[in-house]
Design an enzyme around this catalytic site. Structure first.
Site, PDB file in Angstrom:
ATOM      1  N   VAL A   1       0.797  -1.179   0.038  1.00  0.00           N
ATOM      2  CA  VAL A   1       0.011  -0.177  -0.169  1.00  0.00           C
ATOM      3  C   VAL A   1       0.945   1.361  -0.093  1.00  0.00           C
ATOM      4  CG1 VAL A   1      -1.996  -1.303   1.005  1.00  0.00           C
ATOM      5  CG2 VAL A   1      -0.166  -0.082   2.599  1.00  0.00           C
TER       6      VAL A   1
ATOM      7  N   ASN B  15      -7.624  -1.621   5.338  1.00  0.00           N
ATOM      8  CA  ASN B  15      -7.612  -2.185   6.566  1.00  0.00           C
ATOM      9  C   ASN B  15      -5.781  -2.123   6.809  1.00  0.00           C
ATOM     10  OD1 ASN B  15      -8.307  -3.770   8.960  1.00  0.00           O
ATOM     11  ND2 ASN B  15      -6.951  -5.127   7.725  1.00  0.00           N
TER      12      ASN B  15
ATOM     13  N   SER C  58      -9.704   3.232  13.638  1.00  0.00           N
ATOM     14  CA  SER C  58      -9.544   2.962  15.108  1.00  0.00           C
ATOM     15  C   SER C  58      -9.819   4.232  16.071  1.00  0.00           C
ATOM     16  CB  SER C  58      -7.904   2.725  15.251  1.00  0.00           C
ATOM     17  OG  SER C  58      -7.270   3.320  16.556  1.00  0.00           O
TER      18      SER C  58
ATOM     19  N   TYR D  82       1.393   7.242  15.895  1.00  0.00           N
ATOM     20  CA  TYR D  82       0.207   6.411  15.541  1.00  0.00           C
ATOM     21  C   TYR D  82      -1.131   7.175  15.512  1.00  0.00           C
ATOM     22  CZ  TYR D  82      -3.116   2.499  15.461  1.00  0.00           C
ATOM     23  OH  TYR D  82      -4.089   1.663  15.171  1.00  0.00           O
TER      24      TYR D  82
ATOM     25  N   SER E 168      -1.310   9.589  12.443  1.00  0.00           N
ATOM     26  CA  SER E 168      -1.584   8.731  11.156  1.00  0.00           C
ATOM     27  C   SER E 168      -3.206   8.644  11.104  1.00  0.00           C
ATOM     28  CB  SER E 168      -0.943   7.520  11.134  1.00  0.00           C
ATOM     29  OG  SER E 168      -1.174   6.447  11.772  1.00  0.00           O
ATOM     30  N   LYS E 169      -3.688   8.146  12.334  1.00  0.00           N
ATOM     31  CA  LYS E 169      -5.263   7.738  12.299  1.00  0.00           C
ATOM     32  C   LYS E 169      -6.210   9.125  12.329  1.00  0.00           C
ATOM     33  CE  LYS E 169      -4.613   3.361  12.095  1.00  0.00           C
ATOM     34  NZ  LYS E 169      -5.189   2.794  11.034  1.00  0.00           N
TER      35      LYS E 169
ATOM     36  N   ILE F  44      -8.427  -4.735  19.498  1.00  0.00           N
ATOM     37  CA  ILE F  44      -8.771  -5.934  18.926  1.00  0.00           C
ATOM     38  C   ILE F  44      -7.454  -6.689  18.923  1.00  0.00           C
ATOM     39  CG2 ILE F  44      -9.321  -7.171  16.702  1.00  0.00           C
ATOM     40  CD1 ILE F  44     -10.819  -4.715  15.799  1.00  0.00           C
TER      41      ILE F  44
END
Length: 180
Positions: A54, A80, A130, A143, A146-147, A176
């Site tokens: 990706v 995903n 998320s 992180y 990025s989200k 998860i």
């Protein structure tokens, strides 16, 4: 005619579970960067696969061409693929920062850009974001960045694609149990 579902990061965790659940009802195509692993997972759940990283927009365009040749369209795109990072910003190597942004953020943008031309009225894009795309936490700066970018991308893309009747949704799961 069965709908065509493309899932990036379909070789592990949530992506593999989703592919397995959908394979009986849909034409599922998993996208993975490791050819051997992607082939193995696709064979085990009886779905189609394409090899692409990706982070590489050209590889994704080639993957989209493969899907077009076989199925002629994409009805559902599930973005995903993702990588995890935590730790203090000052302790984080620039190479790791680059990897997280390239996979988690640019990977979704590049995947959407590659597969969008195969989508029509009624198609759906789901970005797995998320809770990190909605909240802030210490030592998760990269992180979460990025989200959060994906939250903005998703909301903007919803507006951009509404006139085409292509829906865009963000999925914001909490913790998860995955390899991530």
């Amino acid at each position: 005619m069965r709908k065509v579902v493309v899932i990036t990061g379909g070789t592990d965790g949530l992506g593999a579970t989703l592919a397995k659940q959908l394979a009986a009802q849909y034409n599922v195509v998993i996208v993975g960067r490791n050819a051997e692993k992607t082939r193995y997972v696709a064979d085990s759940i009886e779905c189609t696969y394409v090899i692409a990283d990706v982070r590489d927009p050209d590889a994704l365009k080639r993957a989209a061409e493969e899907v077009k040749e076989r199925f002629h369209r994409v009805d559902r795109l599930v973005n995903n693929a993702g990588v995890w990072i935590e730790g203090k910003l000052l302790d984080t190597e620039s190479e790791k920062i680059d990897e997280v942004i390239r996979v988690n953020t640019l990977g979704v943008i590049y995947s959407t850009q590659a597969f969008l031309p195969l989508m029509n009225t009624g198609s759906l894009i789901v970005n797995v974001i998320s809770q990190a795309g909605l909240t802030a936490k210490a030592e998760r700066t990269i992180y979460n960045t990025s989200k959060w970018a994906l939250t903005g991308f998703t909301k903007s893309l919803q507006l951009e694609l509404a006139p085409l009747h292509i829906r865009v949704a963000g999925f914001y799961p909490g913790a998860i149990q995955t390899g991530l």
